[in-house]
Design a protein around this motif. Sequence first.
Motif, PDB file in Angstrom:
ATOM      1  N   ILE A   1      -6.859  91.237 -39.730  1.00  0.00           N
ATOM      2  CA  ILE A   1      -7.960  91.547 -38.820  1.00  0.00           C
ATOM      3  C   ILE A   1      -7.536  91.493 -37.349  1.00  0.00           C
ATOM      4  O   ILE A   1      -7.969  92.298 -36.537  1.00  0.00           O
TER       5      ILE A   1
ATOM      6  N   ARG B   1     -15.848  92.264 -38.619  1.00  0.00           N
ATOM      7  CA  ARG B   1     -16.514  91.597 -39.745  1.00  0.00           C
ATOM      8  C   ARG B   1     -17.944  92.125 -39.902  1.00  0.00           C
ATOM      9  O   ARG B   1     -18.432  92.300 -41.014  1.00  0.00           O
TER      10      ARG B   1
ATOM     11  N   ARG C   1      -8.546  88.968 -45.024  1.00  0.00           N
ATOM     12  CA  ARG C   1      -8.901  90.382 -45.029  1.00  0.00           C
ATOM     13  C   ARG C   1      -7.640  91.198 -44.762  1.00  0.00           C
ATOM     14  O   ARG C   1      -6.889  90.893 -43.834  1.00  0.00           O
TER      15      ARG C   1
ATOM     16  N   TYR D   1      -6.457  95.238 -44.135  1.00  0.00           N
ATOM     17  CA  TYR D   1      -6.911  96.591 -43.829  1.00  0.00           C
ATOM     18  C   TYR D   1      -5.753  97.564 -43.953  1.00  0.00           C
ATOM     19  O   TYR D   1      -4.604  97.219 -43.678  1.00  0.00           O
TER      20      TYR D   1
ATOM     21  N   SER E   1     -12.710  90.946 -33.517  1.00  0.00           N
ATOM     22  CA  SER E   1     -12.710  90.557 -34.936  1.00  0.00           C
ATOM     23  C   SER E   1     -14.138  90.358 -35.425  1.00  0.00           C
ATOM     24  O   SER E   1     -14.469  90.708 -36.563  1.00  0.00           O
TER      25      SER E   1
ATOM     26  N   SER F   1      -7.893  94.518 -34.765  1.00  0.00           N
ATOM     27  CA  SER F   1      -8.605  94.279 -33.510  1.00  0.00           C
ATOM     28  C   SER F   1      -7.762  94.738 -32.320  1.00  0.00           C
ATOM     29  O   SER F   1      -8.256  95.427 -31.423  1.00  0.00           O
TER      30      SER F   1
END
Length: 114
Positions: free
Chosen positions: A3, A18, A36, A38, A14, A7
Amino acid sequence: MLIGELSRRTGVSSRSLRYYEAQGLLKVRRGANGYRVYDEESVITVRQVRALLNAGLSTEVIRSVLPCMRGERPAIDMCVDVRAILDRELAATDQRIADLQRSREALVDYLTQS
């Protein structure tokens, strides 16, 4: 990517990322450690979400429109119902502008009476 990296790459906090996830706008998977994770596509998705938010759309509307977005710019493929959704949003924006214009005129009237 984690994250923090997403960001940094998107300029979005962040906390906002979320929130996008909670609203169903951003897909995420969890690593074995629970963090998390991505993919590269998430960078484009976040930029698309930001563009749509900057256009004044709510996250609810964005959820309907996002599947029809393409590219970072972004552009919209006029998928089923997207034109109707955007037409409704434009009409609502025009109404808000008209309401604000009436409010402004009332304030000008009050100021010129002094």
